[in-house]
Write a protein that holds these residues in place. Structure first.
Motif, mmCIF file in Angstrom:
data_model
loop_
_atom_site.group_PDB
_atom_site.id
_atom_site.type_symbol
_atom_site.label_atom_id
_atom_site.label_comp_id
_atom_site.label_asym_id
_atom_site.label_seq_id
_atom_site.Cartn_x
_atom_site.Cartn_y
_atom_site.Cartn_z
ATOM 1 N N THR A 153 93.897 -3.010 63.279
ATOM 2 C CA THR A 153 94.930 -3.804 63.941
ATOM 3 C C THR A 153 95.179 -5.055 63.118
ATOM 4 O O THR A 153 94.313 -5.501 62.351
ATOM 5 N N VAL A 154 96.349 -5.617 63.281
ATOM 6 C CA VAL A 154 96.686 -6.854 62.571
ATOM 7 C C VAL A 154 97.339 -7.804 63.563
ATOM 8 O O VAL A 154 98.113 -7.389 64.437
ATOM 9 N N GLU A 155 96.994 -9.070 63.469
ATOM 10 C CA GLU A 155 97.527 -10.048 64.397
ATOM 11 C C GLU A 155 97.714 -11.389 63.713
ATOM 12 O O GLU A 155 97.261 -11.603 62.591
ATOM 13 N N GLN A 167 98.235 -13.658 58.558
ATOM 14 C CA GLN A 167 97.914 -12.522 59.419
ATOM 15 C C GLN A 167 96.489 -12.077 59.109
ATOM 16 O O GLN A 167 96.030 -12.209 57.969
ATOM 17 N N ILE A 168 95.805 -11.556 60.112
ATOM 18 C CA ILE A 168 94.412 -11.164 59.939
ATOM 19 C C ILE A 168 94.228 -9.719 60.379
ATOM 20 O O ILE A 168 94.849 -9.269 61.350
ATOM 21 N N VAL A 169 93.405 -9.000 59.627
ATOM 22 C CA VAL A 169 93.167 -7.577 59.875
ATOM 23 C C VAL A 169 91.791 -7.391 60.486
ATOM 24 O O VAL A 169 90.792 -7.882 59.949
ATOM 25 N N HIS A 170 91.732 -6.691 61.607
ATOM 26 C CA HIS A 170 90.473 -6.280 62.226
ATOM 27 C C HIS A 170 90.394 -4.752 62.173
ATOM 28 O O HIS A 170 91.415 -4.083 62.339
ATOM 29 N N PHE A 171 89.205 -4.222 61.942
ATOM 30 C CA PHE A 171 89.101 -2.767 61.893
ATOM 31 C C PHE A 171 87.708 -2.293 62.278
ATOM 32 O O PHE A 171 86.732 -3.060 62.257
ATOM 33 N N THR A 172 87.632 -1.017 62.664
ATOM 34 C CA THR A 172 86.370 -0.361 62.996
ATOM 35 C C THR A 172 86.278 0.953 62.243
ATOM 36 O O THR A 172 87.305 1.558 61.882
ATOM 37 N N GLN A 207 80.108 -6.655 60.863
ATOM 38 C CA GLN A 207 79.515 -7.728 61.677
ATOM 39 C C GLN A 207 78.678 -7.175 62.826
ATOM 40 O O GLN A 207 77.718 -7.810 63.249
ATOM 41 N N PHE A 208 79.090 -6.006 63.328
ATOM 42 C CA PHE A 208 78.381 -5.409 64.458
ATOM 43 C C PHE A 208 78.201 -3.911 64.244
ATOM 44 O O PHE A 208 79.009 -3.267 63.564
ATOM 45 N N PHE A 209 77.143 -3.364 64.816
ATOM 46 C CA PHE A 209 76.881 -1.924 64.815
ATOM 47 C C PHE A 209 76.862 -1.458 66.268
ATOM 48 O O PHE A 209 76.100 -1.972 67.086
ATOM 49 N N GLN A 217 85.205 -7.740 62.521
ATOM 50 C CA GLN A 217 86.001 -8.605 63.380
ATOM 51 C C GLN A 217 86.039 -10.020 62.813
ATOM 52 O O GLN A 217 85.853 -11.004 63.509
ATOM 53 N N TYR A 218 86.298 -10.105 61.525
ATOM 54 C CA TYR A 218 86.326 -11.409 60.869
ATOM 55 C C TYR A 218 87.556 -12.208 61.305
ATOM 56 O O TYR A 218 88.585 -11.635 61.659
#
Length: 405
Positions: A153-155, A167-172, A207-209, A217-218
């Motif tokens: 996702t980007v927000e 804009q910042i990118v979050h991903f899993t 950052q998380f497992f 989730q930077y």
């Protein structure tokens, strides 16, 4: 005397090599038969490499393919481990231009083909060589497998100082724990904006497992300047002026003079659709744009008010998002504008203006501004190197596109 002769020969060699490079135009590497431009495709998908040589003399070009790691350094595996056939082979498909003022020869090759079949996913560099085995140009492409599921996702960035600019990118990454034993050590990620490698973000750690899921989730490390929508022009009707082209003159070849542009940094954001810096060759004067589209000298100009004292370039896929003498603008003291003239094939072009500072950092928002509303495409690549392996696979790709907010 010997030193002077040596320097003269060296200068002549450099000049000749540079001149030869200027004969190569309209290089594109894209999925065969597709409307998108990203050379990031599933393993086994066909890519088409095409280019023109303005010498129009049917040279004996060949291509060479090399497997690279995620940092674009040559990997340690041998050729027969990733290619069935030959990693270097002649380019046999070429055709002379037809009914154009600028003569050229159009070359193309499909990858894979009957002589070259790639068996491993990963990063690859394809280079075109002349008959003396000198590299004329290179392009990057990535082949991937779908072994993991990537959600992106980007927000708009929440930092109050630059919330309207980035804009910042979050991903899993969802993976199979039976196949990937040590994801924190075996997986590496790269994030691209508009498929431009020069601004890629890499070396990110999860950052998380969570139950076979890696979470990135930077709030700083995966942020990009949003930039502005690309400018454009279309000269598919090469004789006519348009809303972007002020006038056209026919000399030895056509000359298209674009309307002068102004810096947009202080202007409000205005939406208009673009193709993120790419170009499409097309013409209304023929049926085959690859050989019937003509070339024109396109004259760009930029008002110099409030322009920083840095090098200024016209920037886009037409030059592989590079800063070279060909697309470097010069200041005209009479017109008070930055100007440059570039030979381009007929078609629809996206472009923007970039500055380059003393540390060679490319900046595309210093002149154009950066707005959180700008539409951009982001791609997340997942590289995997299992314990004991000597190369990196690409085992997943995720993408996200911004929308007006």
């Amino acid at each position: 005397m010997r030193k002077k002769n040596f320097l003269a020969i060296l200068f002549l060699s450099v000049w000749m090599f540079s001149y030869a490079q200027n004969n190569i135009k309209s290089v594109q590497l894209k999925p065969f038969g597709a409307t998108n431009f990203a050379a990031i495709v599933p393993l086994g998908k066909t890519l088409l490499l095409s280019f023109d040589d303005l010498d129009a003399d049917q040279k004996a070009y060949s291509y060479k393919i090399q497997h690279m790691d995620s940092d674009w350094k040559p990997s340690s595996i041998s050729t027969n481990q990733y290619i069935v056939g030959f990693n270097q082979n002649s380019i046999l498909e070429y055709e002379n231009s037809f009914n154009t003022l600028q003569n050229y020869t159009h070359y193309k090759v499909e990858i894979p083909n009957e002589n070259t079949k790639i068996t491993k996913s990963g990063n690859y560099l394809i280079s075109v060589l002349d008959d003396a085995q000198n590299s004329i140009f290179s392009r990057r492409f990535t082949l991937y497998e779908s072994k993991v599921l990537v959600g992106a996702t980007v927000e708009r960035k929440r930092n109050t100082q630059i919330t309207n600019q980035q804009q910042i990118v979050h991903f899993t990454i969802n993976y199979n724990a039976n196949e990937i034993k040590n994801p924190s050590q075996e997986i590496k990620t790269v994030v691209l904006q508009n498929n431009i490698w020069e601004t890629a973000i890499s070396n990110l750690k999860p950052q998380f497992f969570r139950n076979n899921q890696l979470v990135y989730q930077y709030y700083n490390k995966t942020s990009f300047y949003s930039g502005n929508e690309y400018l454009n022009f279309d000269n598919k009707q090469i004789r006519n002026s348009t809303v972007q082209i002020a006038r056209v003159e026919k000399k030895d070849i056509y000359n298209a003079y674009l309307y002068p542009q102004e810096p947009r940094k202080l202007n409000p954001y205005t939406y208009f659709p673009d193709i993120n810096g790419q170009f499409v060759v097309r013409t209304t004067e023929g049926n085959n744009p690859f050989t019937e589209a003509d070339y024109a000298i396109v004259h760009f100009s930029l008002d110099a008010d409030e322009i920083p004292t840095k090098e200024v370039y016209v920037y886009g896929a037409f030059n592989d998002f590079k800063t070279t003498q060909e697309n470097k603008m010069t200041f005209n003291s009479e017109t008070k504008k930055y100007e440059v003239s570039i030979l381009l094939k007929q078609g629809f072009y996206n472009y923007t203006f970039a500055t380059k500072g003393k540390n060679n950092t490319i900046n595309t928002h210093e002149i154009n501004g950066s707005f959180y509303q700008t539409e951009n495409e982001y791609t997340v690549l997942v590289y995997y190197k299992a314990f004991g392996e000597n190369y990196q696979r690409v085992i997943g790709v995720g993408s996200a596109t911004t929308h007006q907010q």
